[in-house]
Design an enzyme around this catalytic site. Structure first.
Site, short mmCIF file in Angstrom:
data_model
loop_
_atom_site.label_atom_id
_atom_site.label_comp_id
_atom_site.label_asym_id
_atom_site.label_seq_id
_atom_site.Cartn_x
_atom_site.Cartn_y
_atom_site.Cartn_z
N HIS A 1 2.43 -12.16 13.61
CA HIS A 1 3.41 -12.76 14.52
C HIS A 1 3.22 -14.26 14.72
O HIS A 1 4.10 -14.91 15.25
CB HIS A 1 3.38 -12.05 15.88
CG HIS A 1 4.06 -10.72 15.86
ND1 HIS A 1 5.39 -10.58 16.18
CD2 HIS A 1 3.60 -9.49 15.55
CE1 HIS A 1 5.72 -9.30 16.08
NE2 HIS A 1 4.66 -8.62 15.70
N THR B 1 0.85 -1.18 0.00
CA THR B 1 0.00 0.00 0.00
C THR B 1 0.89 1.23 0.00
O THR B 1 1.96 1.24 0.60
CB THR B 1 -0.97 0.01 1.20
OG1 THR B 1 -1.85 1.14 1.07
CG2 THR B 1 -0.26 0.05 2.52
#
Length: 155
Positions: A128, A76
């Site tokens: 994560h 982005t």
């Protein structure tokens, strides 16, 4: 960096053979992420042509369902609105997204002298459950090194 191009399906890690990059395109009232397929097989000019085509078709509401499916990693450009830094949101089931801030001219030290250089911040948001900070830093560092050592071969 195969884990950055992977996804999570329940408790399984899915390693993608292709690199299909989702490109976030801002629309009135929302965002859509069309996909540049086999991005690793394109040079910068090929990527640019694909991005311009997909963004144009997104803005004119000409995308087909296949155009927004199958992304394995997203990018982005929040810098297009002048923002220097932001935290992009992962387009799941992907596990990472790279955000690019506005390019600004800033003072930099070059050979012990002050010079003006173009600079932008990169922001990597990552899941994560699959990617730890060390791997994320290594990936972002590699992207940084490629951008800082630009050559005509890349184009």
């Amino acid at each position: 960096f195969p884990l950055v191009n992977a996804s999570i399906d329940g408790t399984n890690i899915v390693y993608h053979q292709e690199i299909n990059i989702g490109i976030a395109v801002a629309l009135d009232g929302g965002l859509i992420v069309p996909v540049v397929r086999s991005a690793d097989e394109k040079n910068v000019t090929g990527l640019q042509k694909s991005i311009v085509d997909l963004a144009g078709r997104a803005r004119s509401k000409q995308l087909k369902p296949d155009d927004i499916a199958g992304g394995t990693f997203s990018i982005t450009n929040f810098g297009s609105f002048g923002s220097v830094f932001a935290t992009p949101v992962i387009n799941q089931p992907q596990v990472a997204i790279l955000g690019v801030g506005a390019v600004e001219k800033v003072p930099a030290i070059v050979d012990d002298m002050i010079a003006i250089r173009s600079q932008a911040y990169l922001a990597l948001t990552f899941d994560h459950r699959l990617i730890d900070g060390a791997l994320a830093d290594q990936f972002t560092g590699r992207v940084k090194a490629i951008l800082e050592n630009w050559s005509e071969e890349i184009v």
